[in-house]
Write a protein that holds these residues in place. Structure first.
Motif, PDB file in Angstrom:
ATOM      1  N   TRP A 238       0.795  -1.231   0.000  1.00 34.75           N
ATOM      2  CA  TRP A 238       0.000   0.000   0.000  1.00 34.75           C
ATOM      3  C   TRP A 238       0.828   1.282   0.000  1.00 34.75           C
ATOM      4  N   ALA A 239       2.002   1.245   0.595  1.00 29.82           N
ATOM      5  CA  ALA A 239       2.793   2.474   0.704  1.00 29.82           C
ATOM      6  C   ALA A 239       4.273   2.118   0.686  1.00 29.82           C
ATOM      7  N   ASP A 252       0.941   5.626  -7.987  1.00 25.64           N
ATOM      8  CA  ASP A 252       1.168   6.809  -7.174  1.00 25.64           C
ATOM      9  C   ASP A 252       0.988   6.447  -5.707  1.00 25.64           C
ATOM     10  N   GLY A 253       2.058   6.544  -4.928  1.00 26.66           N
ATOM     11  CA  GLY A 253       2.008   6.145  -3.531  1.00 26.66           C
ATOM     12  C   GLY A 253       1.101   6.991  -2.675  1.00 26.66           C
ATOM     13  N   SER A 254       0.728   8.152  -3.162  1.00 24.25           N
ATOM     14  CA  SER A 254      -0.138   9.030  -2.371  1.00 24.25           C
ATOM     15  C   SER A 254      -1.622   8.820  -2.674  1.00 24.25           C
ATOM     16  N   THR A 313       1.995   2.128   5.921  1.00 26.63           N
ATOM     17  CA  THR A 313       0.850   3.040   5.977  1.00 26.63           C
ATOM     18  C   THR A 313       0.881   3.862   7.258  1.00 26.63           C
ATOM     19  N   ILE A 314       1.251   3.218   8.351  1.00 31.44           N
ATOM     20  CA  ILE A 314       1.310   3.920   9.637  1.00 31.44           C
ATOM     21  C   ILE A 314       2.476   4.895   9.657  1.00 31.44           C
ATOM     22  N   LEU A 315       3.673   4.408   9.398  1.00 36.63           N
ATOM     23  CA  LEU A 315       4.883   5.192   9.651  1.00 36.63           C
ATOM     24  C   LEU A 315       5.216   6.186   8.549  1.00 36.63           C
ATOM     25  N   SER A 316       4.584   6.072   7.390  1.00 29.86           N
ATOM     26  CA  SER A 316       4.821   7.072   6.338  1.00 29.86           C
ATOM     27  C   SER A 316       3.811   8.208   6.403  1.00 29.86           C
ATOM     28  N   PHE A 394      12.050   4.675  13.142  1.00 29.73           N
ATOM     29  CA  PHE A 394      12.222   5.678  14.201  1.00 29.73           C
ATOM     30  C   PHE A 394      11.630   7.016  13.793  1.00 29.73           C
ATOM     31  N   ASN A 395      11.931   7.464  12.580  1.00 32.90           N
ATOM     32  CA  ASN A 395      11.409   8.758  12.121  1.00 32.90           C
ATOM     33  C   ASN A 395       9.888   8.761  12.064  1.00 32.90           C
ATOM     34  N   GLY A 396       9.301   7.626  11.696  1.00 38.94           N
ATOM     35  CA  GLY A 396       7.848   7.532  11.671  1.00 38.94           C
ATOM     36  C   GLY A 396       7.251   7.687  13.055  1.00 38.94           C
TER      37      GLY A 396
END
Length: 795
Positions: A238-239, A252-254, A313-316, A394-396
């Motif tokens: 999904w992402a 398109d990832g968005s 999907t969560i962390l992006s 970590f950044n997510g």
């Protein structure tokens, strides 16, 4: 058919199912039922908990036909994904989402029922299609499906879980068409870029090998047979993010066009996994649910792609992106976090051992995958080993958790989205800290851990008085406790704290160590009573990081000494036989700071000097004084209302989950057996234990040397001395040779145990229950894992 007419028609069909026996051969009735346009809200509204239970208990044959038909239709749409049947498939998804929790009330972990067992797990000669009537597609398709059931005779429970996991990657329903790369020839510019990329990958691979060596994962085992852990095809994930980069997506990832359908199917998957809700907490077994075992088995369809889809999907997700999210995508992020938490909470922990096939792809060997309790998702989590991937994770977490307070300080109303799933994110963070051996070391050595500490402290500070947020404070405490066991964590906290938080946190000029200490002090002096069992954890955290505490701020120093006065007061000291353990931990904080970080910590030294009488009273305590003080505070019976030893209690909070406070996982945490309110009277043995366990020598030596120095300064100035002058004198004084030989640094590390594991399960499901109230998926009256209380509205 209009919305009102379709609602009335669906209501009539539901009433018929409850009131009369409907033959499985009544093709007209069943075909019409599935074709009535019905939104999720209508389905949940018209099939009330009472109606679902009446259907289960009084018209079980109707329920069996309903369940069987809906499952068969989902299996058919997976086999022949024609978009003309998507609306009908969604009707099936919504009905199954509604009725499955009521079946699981009498499932593996609930109250056993022979009918439910046979319906969900029976594999007898009667194939499910014998009850189906009309299903999606033509007669030939139906015949083929029927013959398939006759051959395999798989249980309906397995079919519905597998169908949901297939439907999460159904072309034009929840993802684009599967596309593989065509292998076209690269241009010269693309070749240059590819070479640069390979060089960068080689550099990162070298760093990854060094990181693995630090945790003992240097050798890679090779096997010819196993299950690949690479998402295939990557284009359906999904992402982009972990495991898949944007160039592999093929779209398109968005894009948000599939979000609504993904939410519907994820909700169905969550309803198939809710077995734990119906198990009493003291009987819960993470290996007992067959529903969960099917979902996390090695042969679960699309499990690799699902893991990376949920995680990415969560962390992006970026809450600060103005107007780009939409309600459906926010709900998708939240549901993804909930489903991933559930999938990671059953079975056995994954193995971080590196195993590859001849193509150098990471795999799980068939022997491991076939063992009871195997969980493909926990293995995927344990095997994340690239520095780039760990940094992405970590950044997510940083981006999403900082949204908790950043959304409140924005000047623009539409400047961002406020996420409400921060508790689910904390559970996921805990899973990574616990189960991935590289994650904690990576974030402490290659990332700025303070970016996580700020939102955690903020959440604890803001939730300290709210009975409904006690669980949130618990999980934040356990994360800090886990991190504090690492030296690099204490060292990293020296970074100055400059963030402006939207709360009444005292102003101070210091480091993130000060932030943690000030936050935990506030939880003790101004927190809910139900935080009492966490006091030892609070003090252990501060003790673990104190050897590296440089430049303690004046505010933090005063608050630490205030805590010493509080815990040495008769009310606290005589509240339990082992209440003095809190003082021992605080003295360790003072000793560590004085002996290892004396220079630059004059604020603490001055605060100790100002409260020298508190230390003196404790050092000179006699049995006669102790008994007199105890009698004065608690009377003859010594019946206490506060018990510092009480390490377990049951929380019953309005609208939240009730569960037993877990053991801290610290060595020697055996205070669980003590009971609040038991009479306690100081004895010679108690006093001897107190004297032996309180390391007062360092502070006593400090006071013996520095109190005369400060008294002389005050005498020279006739008692009129500015604090800055005293601090300047203390800063210049040397204590070399005057203090005891520095003691060995003692770090108390968290140890995993069954109590905390059970607590996390109960906490996680309590959060999921509360977060799914707009469409009430679960009925609180039947939940056994925790207690649900409903607060009456006041007129």
């Amino acid at each position: 058919m209009g919305a009102t007419a379709s609602r009335e028609k669906f209501s009539e069909s539901v009433s018929a199912l409850i009131e009369v026996d409907v033959s499985p051969d009544d093709a007209e009735f069943w075909d019409e039922l599935w074709k009535i346009p019905s939104g999720a809200e209508e389905v949940f509204d018209l099939i009330s908990p009472e109606a679902a239970r009446r259907l289960r208990d009084e018209r079980f044959d109707n329920l069996a036909t309903l369940f069987t038909q809906a499952t068969a239709q989902l299996c058919q749409i997976v086999e022949t994904p024609y978009n003309i049947y998507f609306d009908q498939a969604l009707n099936c998804v919504r009905v199954l989402t509604r009725i499955l929790p009521f079946l699981l009330e009498k499932g593996d972990l609930g109250e056993a029922d022979e009918n439910v067992e046979h319906l969900c797990w029976g594999t007898g000669s009667e194939a499910p299609d014998e009850k189906i009537g009309l299903v999606i597609g033509d007669d030939a398709s139906t015949a083929n499906q029927s013959s398939k059931y006759e051959e395999e005779q798989e249980p309906l429970a397995l079919l519905v879980v597998h169908a949901a996991m297939h439907m999460l990657f159904l072309p034009q329903f929840t993802c684009d068409f599967y596309e593989e790369t065509d292998g076209t020839k690269m241009t010269a510019e693309e070749a240059v870029e590819a070479a640069k990329k390979r060089k960068e990958e080689e550099r990162l691979a070298k760093e990854d090998r060094e990181a693995k060596a630090e945790v003992g994962l240097t050798r890679s085992k090779q096997s010819d047979d196993g299950i690949s852990l690479v998402p295939k095809p990557p284009s359906i994930v999904w992402a982009a993010g972990l495991g898949v980069d944007s160039s592999q997506l093929g779209f398109d990832g968005s894009t948000r066009k599939y979000d609504k359908n993904r939410v519907e199917v994820l909700r169905l998957l969550l309803s198939t996994l809710c077995d734990p809700l119906f198990s009493p907490a003291d009987e819960y077994n993470p290996l007992a649910s067959r529903w969960l075992a099917v979902a996390v088995a090695a042969d679960a369809p699309n499990s690799i792609c699902l893991f990376y889809s949920l995680l990415n999907t969560i962390l992006s997700f970026d809450p600060s992106a103005m107007g780009l999210s939409g309600d459906n995508h926010i709900k998708l992020v939240e549901l993804s976090a909930q489903v991933l938490c559930v999938l990671l909470d059953c079975g056995l922990p994954g193995s971080p051992e590196i195993v590859t096939n001849p193509e150098a792809e990471p795999i799980v060997e068939f022997e491991s995958a076939s063992q009871a309790g195997f969980n493909i998702f926990r293995n995927l989590l344990a095997r994340i080993d690239s520095g780039k991937g760990l940094t992405f994770i970590f950044n997510g977490f940083v981006r999403l958790l900082n949204n908790v307070y950043e959304a409140k300080i924005s000047y623009l109303p539409a400047a961002g989205t406020k996420l409400e799933c921060f508790q689910e994110l904390l559970v996921l963070l805990w899973k990574f800290l616990e189960e991935n051996p590289l994650f904690m070391n990576h974030i402490l050595t290659n990332c700025d851990i303070n970016q996580l500490i700020v939102p955690i402290c903020y959440l604890m500070y803001q939730s300290r008085r709210d009975p409904a947020q006690i669980g949130l404070v618990h999980i934040c405490t356990f994360i800090l406790l886990k991190l504090s066991g690492e030296r690099s964590f204490g060292v990293s906290l020296y970074k100055p704290f400059t963030t402006k938080l939207p709360c009444d946190l005292p102003l101070f000029s210091g480091s993130h160590t000060d932030l943690i200490a000030i936050t935990l002090h506030k939880l003790v002096v101004n927190g809910a009573y139900k935080l009492v069992p966490l006091y030892s954890c609070f003090l252990t955290i501060v003790s673990n990081i104190s050897p590296y505490w440089r430049g303690m701020s004046l505010v933090a120093a005063v608050k630490m000494v205030n805590l010493f006065e509080l815990f040495s007061s008769p009310k606290f000291l005589y509240s339990g036989e082992h209440a003095h353990r809190h003082l021992a931990l605080l003295l360790e904080v003072f000793n560590n700071t004085i002996q290892y970080q004396y220079n630059g910590n004059e604020h603490l030294v001055y605060a100790i000097i100002r409260r020298k009488d508190s230390f003196g009273r404790l050092a000179s305590l006699t049995l006669q004084k102790a008994q007199a003080q105890c009698h004065k505070v608690y009377g003859d019976q010594s019946t206490v209302t506060y018990d510092a030893d009480k390490a377990t209690e049951t929380d019953r909070v309005e609208g939240n989950n009730a569960f037993t406070t877990p053991k801290s996982g610290l060595p020697g945490d055996d205070s669980e057996s003590l009971v609040a309110g038991m009479p306690f009277q100081p004895t010679e043995a108690w006093l001897a234990d107190l004297k032996a366990s309180l390391p007062l020598e360092t502070v006593t030596r400090l006071l013996q040397h520095l109190v005369p120095v400060v008294d002389d300064l005050c005498a020279k100035r006739n008692g009129v001395v500015d604090e800055s002058e005293i601090l300047a004198v203390l800063k210049d004084v040397t204590m070399v040779g005057l203090l005891p030989v520095p003691h060995a640094i003692v770090i108390r590390k968290y140890q995993p145990n069954q109590f905390t594991a059970l607590w996390f399960t109960a906490f996680m499901w309590g959060v999921i229950f509360l977060r799914n109230q707009s469409l009430p998926m679960f009925d609180g009256a039947a939940i056994e894992l925790f207690q649900v209380s409903v607060q009456e509205d006041e007129d």
